[in-house]
Design a protein around this motif. Sequence first.
Motif, PDB file in Angstrom:
ATOM      1  N   THR A  34      24.481  45.847  13.347  1.00 19.31           N
ATOM      2  CA  THR A  34      24.663  44.387  13.395  1.00 19.31           C
ATOM      3  C   THR A  34      25.250  43.962  14.731  1.00 19.31           C
ATOM      4  O   THR A  34      24.800  42.994  15.354  1.00 19.31           O
ATOM      5  CB  THR A  34      25.585  43.927  12.253  1.00 19.31           C
ATOM      6  OG1 THR A  34      24.969  44.233  11.007  1.00 19.31           O
ATOM      7  CG2 THR A  34      25.853  42.430  12.330  1.00 19.31           C
ATOM      8  N   LYS A  37      22.676  43.976  17.457  1.00 18.28           N
ATOM      9  CA  LYS A  37      21.786  42.821  17.368  1.00 18.28           C
ATOM     10  C   LYS A  37      22.478  41.547  17.859  1.00 18.28           C
ATOM     11  O   LYS A  37      21.871  40.712  18.534  1.00 18.28           O
ATOM     12  CB  LYS A  37      21.318  42.641  15.925  1.00 18.28           C
ATOM     13  CG  LYS A  37      20.365  43.729  15.446  1.00 18.28           C
ATOM     14  CD  LYS A  37      20.051  43.569  13.964  1.00 18.28           C
ATOM     15  CE  LYS A  37      19.174  44.712  13.463  1.00 18.28           C
ATOM     16  NZ  LYS A  37      18.936  44.623  11.994  1.00 18.28           N
ATOM     17  N   VAL A  38      23.747  41.398  17.526  1.00 22.61           N
ATOM     18  CA  VAL A  38      24.517  40.221  17.950  1.00 22.61           C
ATOM     19  C   VAL A  38      24.639  40.173  19.470  1.00 22.61           C
ATOM     20  O   VAL A  38      24.472  39.115  20.099  1.00 22.61           O
ATOM     21  CB  VAL A  38      25.914  40.228  17.286  1.00 22.61           C
ATOM     22  CG1 VAL A  38      26.824  39.187  17.931  1.00 22.61           C
ATOM     23  CG2 VAL A  38      25.792  39.981  15.791  1.00 22.61           C
ATOM     24  N   LYS A  40      22.643  41.629  21.653  1.00 21.89           N
ATOM     25  CA  LYS A  40      21.312  41.368  22.205  1.00 21.89           C
ATOM     26  C   LYS A  40      20.963  39.881  22.107  1.00 21.89           C
ATOM     27  O   LYS A  40      20.458  39.281  23.067  1.00 21.89           O
ATOM     28  CB  LYS A  40      20.273  42.197  21.455  1.00 21.89           C
ATOM     29  CG  LYS A  40      18.879  42.166  22.080  1.00 21.89           C
ATOM     30  CD  LYS A  40      18.878  42.865  23.433  1.00 21.89           C
ATOM     31  CE  LYS A  40      17.502  42.882  24.055  1.00 21.89           C
ATOM     32  NZ  LYS A  40      17.516  43.465  25.409  1.00 21.89           N
ATOM     33  N   LYS A  41      21.261  39.282  20.967  1.00 21.57           N
ATOM     34  CA  LYS A  41      20.960  37.870  20.746  1.00 21.57           C
ATOM     35  C   LYS A  41      21.746  36.971  21.706  1.00 21.57           C
ATOM     36  O   LYS A  41      21.246  35.925  22.144  1.00 21.57           O
ATOM     37  CB  LYS A  41      21.287  37.502  19.297  1.00 21.57           C
ATOM     38  CG  LYS A  41      20.995  36.054  18.942  1.00 21.57           C
ATOM     39  CD  LYS A  41      21.352  35.785  17.488  1.00 21.57           C
ATOM     40  CE  LYS A  41      21.125  34.320  17.133  1.00 21.57           C
ATOM     41  NZ  LYS A  41      21.502  34.052  15.714  1.00 21.57           N
ATOM     42  N   ASN A  42      22.961  37.371  22.045  1.00 22.70           N
ATOM     43  CA  ASN A  42      23.840  36.546  22.875  1.00 22.70           C
ATOM     44  C   ASN A  42      23.896  36.997  24.336  1.00 22.70           C
ATOM     45  O   ASN A  42      24.765  36.561  25.081  1.00 22.70           O
ATOM     46  CB  ASN A  42      25.258  36.554  22.295  1.00 22.70           C
ATOM     47  CG  ASN A  42      25.362  35.770  21.017  1.00 22.70           C
ATOM     48  OD1 ASN A  42      25.548  34.557  21.028  1.00 22.70           O
ATOM     49  ND2 ASN A  42      25.236  36.463  19.886  1.00 22.70           N
ATOM     50  N   GLU A  43      22.963  37.845  24.730  1.00 26.15           N
ATOM     51  CA  GLU A  43      23.006  38.405  26.081  1.00 26.15           C
ATOM     52  C   GLU A  43      22.972  37.315  27.153  1.00 26.15           C
ATOM     53  O   GLU A  43      23.766  37.332  28.103  1.00 26.15           O
ATOM     54  CB  GLU A  43      21.847  39.383  26.271  1.00 26.15           C
ATOM     55  CG  GLU A  43      22.102  40.402  27.354  1.00 26.15           C
ATOM     56  CD  GLU A  43      21.018  41.480  27.413  1.00 26.15           C
ATOM     57  OE1 GLU A  43      20.183  41.396  28.332  1.00 26.15           O
ATOM     58  OE2 GLU A  43      21.013  42.385  26.563  1.00 26.15           O
ATOM     59  N   MET A 155      30.681  34.828  19.291  1.00 26.64           N
ATOM     60  CA  MET A 155      29.618  35.662  18.723  1.00 26.64           C
ATOM     61  C   MET A 155      30.145  36.655  17.688  1.00 26.64           C
ATOM     62  O   MET A 155      29.450  36.985  16.723  1.00 26.64           O
ATOM     63  CB  MET A 155      28.861  36.388  19.837  1.00 26.64           C
ATOM     64  CG  MET A 155      29.590  37.508  20.518  1.00 26.64           C
ATOM     65  SD  MET A 155      28.602  38.193  21.864  1.00 26.64           S
ATOM     66  CE  MET A 155      29.346  39.827  22.035  1.00 26.64           C
ATOM     67  N   ASN A 159      29.769  36.236  13.186  1.00 28.94           N
ATOM     68  CA  ASN A 159      28.866  37.249  12.624  1.00 28.94           C
ATOM     69  C   ASN A 159      29.566  38.350  11.830  1.00 28.94           C
ATOM     70  O   ASN A 159      28.894  39.153  11.177  1.00 28.94           O
ATOM     71  CB  ASN A 159      28.048  37.890  13.752  1.00 28.94           C
ATOM     72  CG  ASN A 159      26.976  36.972  14.290  1.00 28.94           C
ATOM     73  OD1 ASN A 159      25.911  36.838  13.692  1.00 28.94           O
ATOM     74  ND2 ASN A 159      27.252  36.326  15.421  1.00 28.94           N
TER      75      ASN A 159
END
Length: 458
Positions: A34, A37-38, A40-43, A155, A159
């Motif tokens: 998780t 993924k977090v 990566k999503k907020n890069e 972030m 999450n």
Amino acid sequence: MEKESIASIIQKQRELFESNRTKDVKFRLEQLNTLKKVIKKNEAAMYMAVYSDFAKSEFDTFMTELSMVYHEINLALKYLKEWCKPRKVASSLLHFPAKSYIYPEPLGTALVIGAWNYPLQLCLVPAISALAAGNTVILKPGEQSAESSRILAAMINSNFPDDYFHVIEGAADVSSQLLNHRFDKIFFTGSTTVGRIIYKAAAEHLTPVTLELGGKSPAFVFRDANIRLTAKRLVWAKFLNAGQTCVAPDYILVEKSVEGVLLEAIKSEIKRYYKECSLTENYTQIINDRHFERLSKLIDSGDVYCGGTRKAEIRFISPTVMYNVSFDDEVMKEEIFGPVLPVIAFEDIDVAIKAVKDRPKPLSAYVYTNNRKIVKKLIKEVSFGGGAINDSVMHLSNSNLPFGGVGLSGIGSYHGKTGFDTFSHFKSIYRNSFRFEPPLKYPPYTKAKLRLIRFLMR
């Protein structure tokens, strides 16, 4: 944050840990996936935050921060099951028929206090180690890199539940509030001065600590080194992040016979990669006005060989080399932590080694030479956290090498499996059998039994 809120979050994290949920390896792997993924999503948002704090390029941020974060997560995902397995160890004949094991277990609720100079890496990498080991984590980012702190809080707190992984922002007063509470582990990255405060607060609760501090890390350059390549590697390592790197070469000790050649080679490399009067994607700002003024005073206190250009309005200091430097100069009294590189010439290696040893043990040390005897001598005689031969800083990127200081440069280490170990307790278990019970340890005690015990315990 209110004191009651901090206390409430710590209590909730303690209750979750006591439920044994975080000890489940499957749960840990799910949470690490998780987190990956977090991130990566907020890069993109993280690149913008670091740029706001440092005017640092996306390339530079990925290379020095996120690449290591992803690497640590991937390493934990790959090897966590193996790291968590009990390990059988040898038992002597005296213990027959028993067997002995070591069980890794998480410590509990961990407090990770990050640093501002690499605000993503120095927060997330130890947090990853703590989560992989099965702990709950409260993360306190460095407040000086304010935008990076905000994106971490946004972030992570959106999450993850606060009873498992939570970011608490704030300045020194918030850190003080946190330190008033009992944790099962404290991990701190920062200055030696603040490290003392952390250590003292932890002692009140007998909390184990890891302190990643700093110091004046020397780079030795000998006449047989490849001077051009030495200069290239030193310039990159020193002026990475505008010198705001705990393992940067703090100063150079160079053999007198090649001092001039090295200085010219360094000057040439600086001109090749950096602009004298402006920020580029290869370079970053000084973090704030206070550090800008401190570094400016150091530059003004001695002889500048090249560089020294400053623009206060954008907190820019060009890569600066100082020469005719002695250990008594102002620039040698504290860790520089900026783009200022003093060069000291020496003729006697033993005198140079003594000068380093007379000062607090550095976090890193670097040696540029092809002479194996010199390398062996320096490794044997000079105590430091870690380092490199014919390179600088790069030891930090190998997760198989424990990273940490010694003496005033730090306590404990992390990265890779060592990070997992840092946030774990290793429980010793002795397992006996009901099948057989030797009479050796029971009365009556005889000379024959004593002789046999001596033999078996050799």
